[in-house]
Design a protein around this motif. Sequence first.
Motif, mmCIF file in Angstrom:
data_model
loop_
_atom_site.group_PDB
_atom_site.id
_atom_site.type_symbol
_atom_site.label_atom_id
_atom_site.label_comp_id
_atom_site.label_asym_id
_atom_site.label_seq_id
_atom_site.Cartn_x
_atom_site.Cartn_y
_atom_site.Cartn_z
ATOM 1 N N THR A 316 44.430 5.502 5.723
ATOM 2 C CA THR A 316 43.073 5.555 5.145
ATOM 3 C C THR A 316 42.349 4.681 6.135
ATOM 4 O OG1 THR A 316 43.998 5.214 2.798
ATOM 5 C CG2 THR A 316 41.906 4.422 3.190
ATOM 6 N N ILE A 317 42.636 3.468 6.675
ATOM 7 C CA ILE A 317 41.899 2.870 7.734
ATOM 8 C C ILE A 317 41.661 3.924 8.882
ATOM 9 C CG2 ILE A 317 42.084 0.890 9.182
ATOM 10 C CD1 ILE A 317 43.698 -0.404 7.523
ATOM 11 N N ALA A 318 42.691 4.399 9.473
ATOM 12 C CA ALA A 318 42.503 5.319 10.417
ATOM 13 C C ALA A 318 41.346 6.417 10.084
ATOM 14 C CB ALA A 318 43.827 6.159 10.865
ATOM 15 N N PHE A 319 41.603 7.029 8.818
ATOM 16 C CA PHE A 319 40.201 8.149 8.599
ATOM 17 C C PHE A 319 39.051 7.373 8.472
ATOM 18 C CE2 PHE A 319 44.178 10.440 6.777
ATOM 19 C CZ PHE A 319 44.030 11.383 7.621
ATOM 20 N N ALA A 320 39.050 6.116 8.013
ATOM 21 C CA ALA A 320 37.701 5.427 8.056
ATOM 22 C C ALA A 320 37.198 5.254 9.194
ATOM 23 C CB ALA A 320 38.012 3.805 7.286
ATOM 24 N N ILE A 321 37.979 4.854 9.986
ATOM 25 C CA ILE A 321 37.346 4.553 11.598
ATOM 26 C C ILE A 321 36.929 5.926 12.269
ATOM 27 C CG2 ILE A 321 38.211 4.216 14.071
ATOM 28 C CD1 ILE A 321 40.115 2.008 12.763
ATOM 29 N N VAL A 322 37.647 6.951 11.971
ATOM 30 C CA VAL A 322 37.417 8.615 12.556
ATOM 31 C C VAL A 322 36.025 8.712 11.874
ATOM 32 C CG1 VAL A 322 37.812 10.854 12.337
ATOM 33 C CG2 VAL A 322 39.671 9.303 12.967
ATOM 34 N N THR A 323 35.846 8.394 10.447
ATOM 35 C CA THR A 323 34.682 8.712 9.796
ATOM 36 C C THR A 323 33.516 8.186 10.657
ATOM 37 O OG1 THR A 323 35.883 9.093 7.828
ATOM 38 C CG2 THR A 323 33.564 9.274 7.827
ATOM 39 N N ILE A 324 33.615 7.013 10.610
ATOM 40 C CA ILE A 324 32.462 6.089 11.157
ATOM 41 C C ILE A 324 32.304 6.645 12.650
ATOM 42 C CG2 ILE A 324 31.777 3.934 12.230
ATOM 43 C CD1 ILE A 324 33.726 2.627 9.760
ATOM 44 N N GLY A 325 33.205 6.979 13.532
ATOM 45 C CA GLY A 325 33.158 7.747 14.532
ATOM 46 C C GLY A 325 32.307 8.890 14.742
ATOM 47 N N ILE A 326 32.754 9.631 13.559
ATOM 48 C CA ILE A 326 32.056 11.143 13.771
ATOM 49 C C ILE A 326 30.511 10.995 13.166
ATOM 50 C CG2 ILE A 326 31.869 13.099 11.912
ATOM 51 C CD1 ILE A 326 34.890 13.360 12.192
ATOM 52 N N VAL A 327 30.282 9.908 12.314
ATOM 53 C CA VAL A 327 28.922 9.467 11.636
ATOM 54 C C VAL A 327 28.152 9.290 13.160
ATOM 55 C CG1 VAL A 327 27.522 7.953 10.435
ATOM 56 C CG2 VAL A 327 29.553 9.177 9.353
ATOM 57 N N TYR A 328 28.785 8.494 14.143
ATOM 58 C CA TYR A 328 28.181 8.018 15.182
ATOM 59 C C TYR A 328 27.692 9.084 16.123
ATOM 60 C CZ TYR A 328 27.495 3.053 16.168
ATOM 61 O OH TYR A 328 26.796 1.799 16.155
ATOM 62 N N TYR A 329 28.839 9.874 16.423
ATOM 63 C CA TYR A 329 28.712 10.923 17.488
ATOM 64 C C TYR A 329 28.513 12.299 17.180
ATOM 65 C CZ TYR A 329 30.425 6.967 20.165
ATOM 66 O OH TYR A 329 30.427 5.536 20.766
ATOM 67 N N TYR A 330 28.923 12.466 16.084
ATOM 68 C CA TYR A 330 28.489 13.947 15.396
ATOM 69 C C TYR A 330 28.010 13.999 13.977
ATOM 70 C CZ TYR A 330 31.588 14.869 19.178
ATOM 71 O OH TYR A 330 32.391 15.231 20.526
ATOM 72 N N PRO A 331 26.899 13.503 13.885
ATOM 73 C CA PRO A 331 26.397 13.015 12.296
ATOM 74 C C PRO A 331 26.304 14.271 11.647
ATOM 75 C CG PRO A 331 24.541 12.568 14.187
ATOM 76 C CD PRO A 331 25.856 12.878 14.963
ATOM 77 N N ASP A 332 26.383 15.552 12.063
ATOM 78 C CA ASP A 332 26.147 16.789 11.312
ATOM 79 C C ASP A 332 27.730 17.099 10.628
ATOM 80 O OD1 ASP A 332 23.522 16.918 11.510
ATOM 81 O OD2 ASP A 332 23.525 18.332 13.463
ATOM 82 N N GLY A 333 28.787 16.410 11.413
ATOM 83 C CA GLY A 333 30.102 16.593 10.893
ATOM 84 C C GLY A 333 30.694 17.557 11.905
ATOM 85 N N LEU A 334 32.000 17.977 11.617
ATOM 86 C CA LEU A 334 32.785 18.770 12.692
ATOM 87 C C LEU A 334 32.342 20.477 12.619
ATOM 88 C CD1 LEU A 334 36.242 17.774 12.352
ATOM 89 C CD2 LEU A 334 34.673 17.024 14.008
ATOM 90 N N LEU A 335 32.104 20.774 11.370
ATOM 91 C CA LEU A 335 31.519 22.182 11.158
ATOM 92 C C LEU A 335 30.457 22.636 12.006
ATOM 93 C CD1 LEU A 335 32.148 24.932 9.838
ATOM 94 C CD2 LEU A 335 30.532 24.154 7.970
#
Lengths: 389, 288
Positions: A316-335
């Motif tokens: 869960t922590i790993a996913f939380a960190i990944v999510t924060i990273g995605i919000v930072y660098y790919y705010p539109d999401g992976l798709l």
Amino acid sequence: MTDGTNTVGSRSIDHPPLVEWLDPRRKPPRHKLGLIGLGFLAVLPTLLTPLQALTVASAYFMAMFAMSWDAVSGYTGQISLGHGVFFTAGGYTSTLLNLEFGVDPLLTIPIGVLAAVLAGLLIGIPTLRLRGPYFALVTLIAPLILLRIFVVYSDVLGGTTGLTRPDQLFGLQAGDAIVTYYVAFGLFVVVLVALLAVTRSDAGAVFTAIRQSEEAVSSAGLNPAKFKIFAFTLSAAVGGLAGAAFVHLPIGSPTPSSLLTLFVNVEIIIAAMIGGVGTIVGAAIGGMLLVLLREILSNLAVTVPVLGVSLAEIDTIAFAIVTIGIVYYYPDGLLRSTITLGGRIRDRVASRSNNQSLQSRQQPRKSAALSDETTDEADRKHGGNGNER
Amino acid sequence: MVNGLAIAIQAAMLSALYAVVAIGFTLIFGVGGVLNLAHGATITIGAFAGFYAVSAFGGGVFAAVTAAVLASGAFGAVLYLGLIRPFRDDPTIIMILTLIVAIAIEYLFLVVEGTSAYTVPQIVAGTTTVGGASVPYNLVAIFVASWLIIGAVFYWVNRTDTGRAIIATSMDSKGAFLVGIDSDQINLLMWVVASVLAGIAGYFFGSYLTIGWSMGRTPLILSFAIVILGGLGSVRGSVIGAYLIGSIEVVTTNVINPQLQGLAPLVAVIIILLVRPSGLYGKEIDIA
């Protein structure tokens, strides 16, 4: 239903005839890829062990939960922090009717959907009229109230440990992995198509407009509250359906920890954020990724250095960190990021391999994309400067 | 059998502590217009910082509270600079990010410390008797300290230049910028102060009850109830809201059923939203 020809009303003039519209060969590449992906998922069980098929089946449910969240929060911008209430309303209603009165799951599941819709109206009507963060606060509180009620009436509602397993849909056994897979897949496709249809309709355009500016929607003579409540209720219905079906399959159980808790509520938000908010497809991909990655993590024997626990324990922590990273660098999401990337690669390949005339035709488009990018960069820099003031 | 006076005393004292938590929550909203859903996690961080200061380094209560202040303040600063500032024009993203951070922190404590409840030393040991009701000195100390903090925040916001800058920023950050107020600094200050308040409150909660991975949840939820009742962004409303919500909470858990912990205030919130959504003190952003 008309046959889609341009005869009825001014509205349909924009649309090509239905048959033509349905022709996959006329779709843009990303739609083709999506259809190929669905086709692949349809034949996937042939490649999987029964256990893996069950895992993918539960991934479909996470995808449905995330899509249900995306339909309201991703589109209208009204962030629901407690979507588990609807999964629970569906799942618990269906389970209780089955356990207490022996009603067949095929009948209790629709009633569970109704219960979820009622819950949606109960929460949505008072809060969605208000501006400000009240909706988010109330949706965050709602699951906690529900859990308290479960604890207080734990003799009937099972407290924090949940209810006993109800009858399975179609009398499925734990070993019926393939049937379970296809039930989950079928529901997934139905939910996906229904939500895509709504969000790509005029109503969907209004949802997005609400996210941008409620004033603009009001000034166009539309009542934002009405559309928000519609989106929320639709989302509740989908969540209730998924929750109700989930508890009647070997992969699910009517427990707060699988339907209601804060972890569940945040998990679906994480799933939607990873895949891309406001796309439905992104939420579906994010939900599936979350479950499949978790499964992969749990099979890895990697120990986290400082904490001395296995990676699976802190997923869960790993996913939380990944999510924060995605919000930072790919705010539109992976798709969306992938689609943009794909478009760029296609343009590049096209401009390399084709003749000069095509290249010159591509050129303005490419430079437009580039200039968009530079504006983005400029914005970000500007924001950075603003922050340093 | 529960004693009416004891309940009243407990309500009066605990409500002051709830007010400290809620003031932090409302300060951040009042100035930055964002909800800090990691406020509860900050409570947990403060409590565990105090716990580690005592258990690992053999410190006393003073060292424990200092550790709670430092850890929570640092957390608030890092959170603001790292996550909030880049997205400060998007309250929605901030709300989701703070919730995700809160979950990650709770989960971290869950993995490292497990589900057990830990105790930290009381601020003052012993009990006294007031009119037949026994009152722990620790609760009295919490009460006094909480009111000192509330008084200090009131003075700071209403009587100092920094406080005026805070009010100006909460009214209109562009206007504040025009008269030379650095709204970024004010926001950072708010996050640090609010986190410190939560951290201290965390240790206080821990000294009164126990500490554990999910200890921040009930205070956070009560803060919602308090600030919605008092009006989001109003410090005065928070204190009054804390007393109303705190009393409802203490009375229902003591008189009706301890299982109802956290339920009555939440139901109260729903009713308030139906009847008077702007709270007791009307305006959304109204700091004093």
